[in-house]
Design a protein around this motif. Sequence first.
Motif, PDB file in Angstrom:
ATOM      1  N   ASN A 132     -20.760  15.397 -48.556  1.00  0.00           N
ATOM      2  CA  ASN A 132     -21.842  16.268 -48.098  1.00  0.00           C
ATOM      3  C   ASN A 132     -21.387  17.224 -46.993  1.00  0.00           C
ATOM      4  O   ASN A 132     -21.849  18.365 -46.914  1.00  0.00           O
ATOM      5  CB  ASN A 132     -23.024  15.436 -47.597  1.00  0.00           C
ATOM      6  CG  ASN A 132     -23.820  14.825 -48.738  1.00  0.00           C
ATOM      7  OD1 ASN A 132     -23.841  15.353 -49.842  1.00  0.00           O
ATOM      8  ND2 ASN A 132     -24.480  13.712 -48.469  1.00  0.00           N
ATOM      9  N   HIS A 133     -20.471  16.760 -46.138  1.00  0.00           N
ATOM     10  CA  HIS A 133     -19.940  17.647 -45.098  1.00  0.00           C
ATOM     11  C   HIS A 133     -19.121  18.775 -45.726  1.00  0.00           C
ATOM     12  O   HIS A 133     -19.163  19.925 -45.260  1.00  0.00           O
ATOM     13  CB  HIS A 133     -19.072  16.865 -44.111  1.00  0.00           C
ATOM     14  CG  HIS A 133     -19.793  15.755 -43.416  1.00  0.00           C
ATOM     15  ND1 HIS A 133     -19.611  14.431 -43.738  1.00  0.00           N
ATOM     16  CD2 HIS A 133     -20.719  15.781 -42.418  1.00  0.00           C
ATOM     17  CE1 HIS A 133     -20.371  13.685 -42.961  1.00  0.00           C
ATOM     18  NE2 HIS A 133     -21.060  14.477 -42.158  1.00  0.00           N
ATOM     19  N   VAL A 134     -18.354  18.435 -46.759  1.00  0.00           N
ATOM     20  CA  VAL A 134     -17.534  19.449 -47.436  1.00  0.00           C
ATOM     21  C   VAL A 134     -18.427  20.500 -48.080  1.00  0.00           C
ATOM     22  O   VAL A 134     -18.175  21.713 -47.980  1.00  0.00           O
ATOM     23  CB  VAL A 134     -16.609  18.789 -48.485  1.00  0.00           C
ATOM     24  CG1 VAL A 134     -15.884  19.853 -49.308  1.00  0.00           C
ATOM     25  CG2 VAL A 134     -15.612  17.869 -47.808  1.00  0.00           C
ATOM     26  N   VAL A 135     -19.510  20.046 -48.737  1.00  0.00           N
ATOM     27  CA  VAL A 135     -20.444  20.996 -49.356  1.00  0.00           C
ATOM     28  C   VAL A 135     -21.057  21.908 -48.300  1.00  0.00           C
ATOM     29  O   VAL A 135     -21.128  23.131 -48.465  1.00  0.00           O
ATOM     30  CB  VAL A 135     -21.553  20.228 -50.117  1.00  0.00           C
ATOM     31  CG1 VAL A 135     -22.656  21.196 -50.564  1.00  0.00           C
ATOM     32  CG2 VAL A 135     -20.970  19.502 -51.316  1.00  0.00           C
ATOM     33  N   ALA A 136     -21.478  21.306 -47.176  1.00  0.00           N
ATOM     34  CA  ALA A 136     -22.132  22.093 -46.134  1.00  0.00           C
ATOM     35  C   ALA A 136     -21.171  23.067 -45.462  1.00  0.00           C
ATOM     36  O   ALA A 136     -21.540  24.202 -45.128  1.00  0.00           O
ATOM     37  CB  ALA A 136     -22.743  21.161 -45.090  1.00  0.00           C
ATOM     38  N   ALA A 137     -19.902  22.633 -45.268  1.00  0.00           N
ATOM     39  CA  ALA A 137     -18.920  23.481 -44.580  1.00  0.00           C
ATOM     40  C   ALA A 137     -18.272  24.492 -45.512  1.00  0.00           C
ATOM     41  O   ALA A 137     -17.737  25.506 -45.054  1.00  0.00           O
ATOM     42  CB  ALA A 137     -17.838  22.611 -43.950  1.00  0.00           C
ATOM     43  N   GLY A 138     -18.263  24.211 -46.806  1.00  0.00           N
ATOM     44  CA  GLY A 138     -17.683  25.134 -47.776  1.00  0.00           C
ATOM     45  C   GLY A 138     -16.377  24.660 -48.357  1.00  0.00           C
ATOM     46  O   GLY A 138     -16.008  25.035 -49.467  1.00  0.00           O
ATOM     47  N   SER A 139     -15.627  23.822 -47.611  1.00  0.00           N
ATOM     48  CA  SER A 139     -14.363  23.285 -48.101  1.00  0.00           C
ATOM     49  C   SER A 139     -13.893  22.190 -47.160  1.00  0.00           C
ATOM     50  O   SER A 139     -14.382  22.079 -46.024  1.00  0.00           O
ATOM     51  CB  SER A 139     -13.292  24.376 -48.191  1.00  0.00           C
ATOM     52  OG  SER A 139     -12.917  24.813 -46.891  1.00  0.00           O
ATOM     53  N   VAL A 140     -12.922  21.411 -47.624  1.00  0.00           N
ATOM     54  CA  VAL A 140     -12.341  20.386 -46.760  1.00  0.00           C
ATOM     55  C   VAL A 140     -11.703  21.040 -45.540  1.00  0.00           C
ATOM     56  O   VAL A 140     -11.892  20.605 -44.393  1.00  0.00           O
ATOM     57  CB  VAL A 140     -11.305  19.542 -47.523  1.00  0.00           C
ATOM     58  CG1 VAL A 140     -10.514  18.646 -46.570  1.00  0.00           C
ATOM     59  CG2 VAL A 140     -11.980  18.701 -48.596  1.00  0.00           C
ATOM     60  N   GLY A 141     -10.925  22.093 -45.774  1.00  0.00           N
ATOM     61  CA  GLY A 141     -10.243  22.766 -44.680  1.00  0.00           C
ATOM     62  C   GLY A 141     -11.207  23.300 -43.639  1.00  0.00           C
ATOM     63  O   GLY A 141     -10.968  23.175 -42.437  1.00  0.00           O
TER      64      GLY A 141
END
Length: 315
Positions: free
Chosen positions: A196-205
């Motif tokens: 969910n954090h990756v989705v919200a931030a846009g990417s893992v990086g």
Amino acid sequence: MSVTPDRPGRPVLAQPSAVEPGLDAGWIARTVAAALDEDLGAAPGRDVTTQATIPASSTGTAALVARAPGTLAGLVVVAETLHQVAARLGLPDPEATFHAQDGDAVERGQVLASLTGPVQVLLVAERTLLNLASRASGVATATAAWARELAGTGAQVLDTRKTTPGLRALEKYAVRAGGGTNKRMGLHDVAMIKDNHVVAAGSVGAAVRAVRATFPDVAIQVEADTTAQALEALDAGADFLLLDNMPTPVLAETVAAVRARQGRDGIPAHVELEATGNLTLDRAREVAAAGVDYLSVGALTHSAPILDLALDLVP
């Protein structure tokens, strides 16, 4: 409160525990007070049965007994519970002689402590001290089973945040008593980037960079479901990878791929790897053999049955 150990050569202990770090005394006091309020009503509260049937002047001895084999934790609450009950009733503190300590393996029928003092105090304190010690000992017993299974593999069993609200400190202490390792205490001490954090931030990086910029002092763990995601997280600057729900062959492949990248291109010389998701005791050694450092098991705290303990008045 007098705490008297009976083991030859063993020092007098403020708490019957060899577990490090121990439980914070302030936390114990607050937790016991809340539990007593729940049972007796607002302080000083009352036990309408005990106080009606037993004179305040009556004294006796009660034995704290294990009714099943297991690993102990939570004896550290006993003295504080007796002390607070005595203060509420305006009676002397009982004396406690401990015959075991947190972290010990015990057998059915083993006497863990002898408590001597006002019978009113012993009976009013009974359920609160049993609730806390039985719960903690259940967690320690479940953890000890995993620790025994993983012995010699180089991997350790970790707990999670799936704890009983208000009892996290006790349950994580119990994991240590059972031979396990604590992961993070809460959302404040380690960053864990999940899907969910990756989705919200846009990417893992992007998620990793955001954490680094905002909280540069914390370690960053990233959840990965595939080998590709694990390597992406590694390239993004993760310190620690959570390898989630991977079949054993995929897990082994991912571990090998990460280990091959260690020490290169700014990647740490050793990246900590944790397996999680659908782990069972019968798979523990197989998963450890894939080369992970840790197996995290939410069931240590969210599903462990209590260890049955009892408090029996001695005739």
